[in-house]
Structure formats: C-alpha cells, structure tokens
Design a protein around this motif. Structure first.
Motif, PDB file in Angstrom:
ATOM      1  N   MET A   1       0.840  -1.174   0.000  1.00  0.00           N
ATOM      2  CA  MET A   1       0.000   0.000   0.000  1.00  0.00           C
ATOM      3  C   MET A   1       0.880   1.231   0.000  1.00  0.00           C
ATOM      4  N   THR A   2       0.506   2.140  -0.843  1.00  0.00           N
ATOM      5  CA  THR A   2       1.291   3.357  -0.919  1.00  0.00           C
ATOM      6  C   THR A   2       0.393   4.539  -1.201  1.00  0.00           C
ATOM      7  N   PHE A   3       0.909   5.708  -0.867  1.00  0.00           N
ATOM      8  CA  PHE A   3       0.272   6.951  -1.263  1.00  0.00           C
ATOM      9  C   PHE A   3       1.141   7.577  -2.337  1.00  0.00           C
ATOM     10  N   LEU A   4       0.510   8.041  -3.385  1.00  0.00           N
ATOM     11  CA  LEU A   4       1.220   8.775  -4.417  1.00  0.00           C
ATOM     12  C   LEU A   4       0.925  10.243  -4.222  1.00  0.00           C
ATOM     13  N   SER A   5       1.953  11.052  -4.163  1.00  0.00           N
ATOM     14  CA  SER A   5       1.757  12.478  -4.009  1.00  0.00           C
ATOM     15  C   SER A   5       1.491  13.081  -5.378  1.00  0.00           C
ATOM     16  N   ASP A   6       0.382  13.747  -5.513  1.00  0.00           N
ATOM     17  CA  ASP A   6      -0.014  14.373  -6.766  1.00  0.00           C
ATOM     18  C   ASP A   6       0.164  15.877  -6.605  1.00  0.00           C
ATOM     19  N   ALA A   7       1.049  16.455  -7.388  1.00  0.00           N
ATOM     20  CA  ALA A   7       1.342  17.889  -7.272  1.00  0.00           C
ATOM     21  C   ALA A   7       0.114  18.753  -7.538  1.00  0.00           C
ATOM     22  N   LEU A   8      -0.861  18.223  -8.283  1.00  0.00           N
ATOM     23  CA  LEU A   8      -2.039  19.012  -8.636  1.00  0.00           C
ATOM     24  C   LEU A   8      -3.239  18.750  -7.736  1.00  0.00           C
ATOM     25  N   GLY A   9      -3.119  17.834  -6.814  1.00  0.00           N
ATOM     26  CA  GLY A   9      -4.296  17.539  -6.011  1.00  0.00           C
ATOM     27  C   GLY A   9      -3.954  16.688  -4.804  1.00  0.00           C
ATOM     28  N   PRO A  10      -4.977  16.037  -4.222  1.00  0.00           N
ATOM     29  CA  PRO A  10      -4.770  15.251  -3.011  1.00  0.00           C
ATOM     30  C   PRO A  10      -3.968  13.989  -3.302  1.00  0.00           C
ATOM     31  N   LYS A  11      -3.560  13.358  -2.246  1.00  0.00           N
ATOM     32  CA  LYS A  11      -2.831  12.109  -2.383  1.00  0.00           C
ATOM     33  C   LYS A  11      -3.775  11.005  -2.848  1.00  0.00           C
ATOM     34  N   VAL A  12      -3.226  10.131  -3.685  1.00  0.00           N
ATOM     35  CA  VAL A  12      -3.970   8.983  -4.187  1.00  0.00           C
ATOM     36  C   VAL A  12      -3.398   7.734  -3.526  1.00  0.00           C
ATOM     37  N   PHE A  13      -4.260   6.947  -2.941  1.00  0.00           N
ATOM     38  CA  PHE A  13      -3.857   5.711  -2.284  1.00  0.00           C
ATOM     39  C   PHE A  13      -3.854   4.588  -3.308  1.00  0.00           C
ATOM     40  N   TYR A  35     -14.130  -6.435  -9.789  1.00  0.00           N
ATOM     41  CA  TYR A  35     -13.581  -5.085  -9.695  1.00  0.00           C
ATOM     42  C   TYR A  35     -14.186  -4.348  -8.491  1.00  0.00           C
ATOM     43  N   LEU A  36     -15.457  -4.645  -8.182  1.00  0.00           N
ATOM     44  CA  LEU A  36     -16.104  -4.019  -7.027  1.00  0.00           C
ATOM     45  C   LEU A  36     -15.421  -4.467  -5.729  1.00  0.00           C
ATOM     46  N   HIS A  37     -15.042  -5.746  -5.675  1.00  0.00           N
ATOM     47  CA  HIS A  37     -14.323  -6.258  -4.504  1.00  0.00           C
ATOM     48  C   HIS A  37     -12.980  -5.552  -4.360  1.00  0.00           C
ATOM     49  N   TYR A  38     -12.258  -5.408  -5.468  1.00  0.00           N
ATOM     50  CA  TYR A  38     -10.950  -4.748  -5.426  1.00  0.00           C
ATOM     51  C   TYR A  38     -11.094  -3.316  -4.923  1.00  0.00           C
ATOM     52  N   MET A  39     -12.104  -2.619  -5.422  1.00  0.00           N
ATOM     53  CA  MET A  39     -12.306  -1.214  -5.024  1.00  0.00           C
ATOM     54  C   MET A  39     -12.704  -1.112  -3.554  1.00  0.00           C
ATOM     55  N   GLU A  40     -13.525  -2.038  -3.100  1.00  0.00           N
ATOM     56  CA  GLU A  40     -13.916  -2.059  -1.685  1.00  0.00           C
ATOM     57  C   GLU A  40     -12.681  -2.220  -0.798  1.00  0.00           C
ATOM     58  N   ARG A  41     -11.802  -3.119  -1.180  1.00  0.00           N
ATOM     59  CA  ARG A  41     -10.569  -3.326  -0.398  1.00  0.00           C
ATOM     60  C   ARG A  41      -9.728  -2.057  -0.357  1.00  0.00           C
ATOM     61  N   ALA A  42      -9.597  -1.390  -1.504  1.00  0.00           N
ATOM     62  CA  ALA A  42      -8.779  -0.170  -1.548  1.00  0.00           C
ATOM     63  C   ALA A  42      -9.372   0.923  -0.671  1.00  0.00           C
ATOM     64  N   ARG A  43     -10.708   1.102  -0.708  1.00  0.00           N
ATOM     65  CA  ARG A  43     -11.332   2.113   0.158  1.00  0.00           C
ATOM     66  C   ARG A  43     -11.136   1.755   1.621  1.00  0.00           C
ATOM     67  N   THR A  44     -11.297   0.488   1.954  1.00  0.00           N
ATOM     68  CA  THR A  44     -11.115   0.040   3.335  1.00  0.00           C
ATOM     69  C   THR A  44      -9.687   0.284   3.804  1.00  0.00           C
ATOM     70  N   GLU A  45      -8.719  -0.023   2.973  1.00  0.00           N
ATOM     71  CA  GLU A  45      -7.322   0.189   3.349  1.00  0.00           C
ATOM     72  C   GLU A  45      -6.978   1.672   3.416  1.00  0.00           C
ATOM     73  N   TRP A  46      -7.623   2.489   2.578  1.00  0.00           N
ATOM     74  CA  TRP A  46      -7.437   3.947   2.688  1.00  0.00           C
ATOM     75  C   TRP A  46      -7.871   4.403   4.079  1.00  0.00           C
ATOM     76  N   ARG A  48      -8.129   2.589   6.858  1.00  0.00           N
ATOM     77  CA  ARG A  48      -7.177   2.059   7.850  1.00  0.00           C
ATOM     78  C   ARG A  48      -5.878   2.858   7.866  1.00  0.00           C
ATOM     79  N   SER A  49      -5.417   3.263   6.682  1.00  0.00           N
ATOM     80  CA  SER A  49      -4.148   3.988   6.589  1.00  0.00           C
ATOM     81  C   SER A  49      -4.214   5.336   7.304  1.00  0.00           C
ATOM     82  N   HIS A  50      -5.434   5.809   7.566  1.00  0.00           N
ATOM     83  CA  HIS A  50      -5.611   7.064   8.297  1.00  0.00           C
ATOM     84  C   HIS A  50      -5.927   6.823   9.774  1.00  0.00           C
ATOM     85  N   GLY A  51      -5.718   5.588  10.224  1.00  0.00           N
ATOM     86  CA  GLY A  51      -5.853   5.279  11.640  1.00  0.00           C
ATOM     87  C   GLY A  51      -7.271   5.037  12.120  1.00  0.00           C
TER      88      GLY A  51
END
Length: 144
Positions: A1-13, A35-46, A48-51
C-alpha cells in the motif's frame, strides 16, 4: 500500500492486488463484479491507513454502504496480472463521501476500470443515514 503524491491535487492511495483464478471466468478474464471487490478493499485500506478502525466504528453503531457507483470497464484484466487499485476521496458531505477509483495494470499502468463511488454513513442498527464520525470528517477535510 502506498500513497502517491499528486502535485495538482490530493494524495492517491494505491493497493496492489494480484489476479487469482477465483477472480476469473473460464477464459482467464477478471469477472466484472470482482472489480467491485478490489475497489472495496482499496477504500477500506485507505480508511485504515488514516488510523480509523472499522471494528471500533461497528461498536459505535457506524457502518458504511455504497450508495451510488458509476463504472467504466476500459480493458480486461487477466489471470496473474498484478494490479494497482486506487482510492482518492474527491467530495464529502455530512453523511457521505465520494471516491474516484481506478484499477490499473501495474507494469504499464494501463487503465482496466475506473469508477466514482459514493459511500454513505448509516446507523448499523437501523440502516438510516447518520453523520460521518468526527474523525472521518477531519480526515476528509484534510485531503479533499
């Protein structure tokens, strides 16, 4: 899991995922609903990554449900592909948050699927809308 820093906007997980046989049809192509399962996991991990602990939310009668989703399937992902699934909050209100999400093939970042997903906060016991918890509201205010 990583955050990508986007110079033009918010961070993308980004959440890495590999395509397994259980994700595919008989031809080795990812079944559309996976694909819905994959997206659900990414939102959930986003989250979690914020505590934010989801189990604690359940104990506080907080749940999140997908209210609206708009998807575009751009190219097929296949068995053994390594994917990156993104989650980027782009809007919120008192009771919902909207994410822009993409599923990309990892080696060349080709778009497989993209979506805009609205997630509503509801009371677990009644299913009725409720305000986002204060900690989630504060996180969204920082990143949107």
């Amino acid at each position: 899991m990583t955050f990508l820093s986007d110079a033009l906007g918010p961070k993308v997980f980004e959440l890495p995922i590999r395509v397994y046989i259980e994700d595919t049809d008989a031809g080795g192509i990812v079944f559309h609903a996976k694909y819905l399962h994959y997206m659900e996991r990414a939102r959930t991990e986003w989250v979690r990554s914020h505590g934010v602990e989801l189990r604690a939310g359940l104990e506080d009668n907080v749940s999140y449900v997908v209210q609206r989703m708009n998807l575009h399937y751009a190219a097929p992902a296949k068995l053994d592909d390594q994917l990156l699934v993104t989650a980027e909050p782009i809007a919120s209100s008192r009771v919902w948050m909207t994410f822009r999400q993409q599923v990309l093939r990892a080696n060349d970042r080709q778009l497989m699927c993209d979506a805009e997903v609205r997630v509503a906060c509801v009371a677990l016991d009644t299913g009725k809308p409720r305000r986002l918890p204060e900690n989630m509201k504060e996180i969204l205010e920082k990143v949107i």
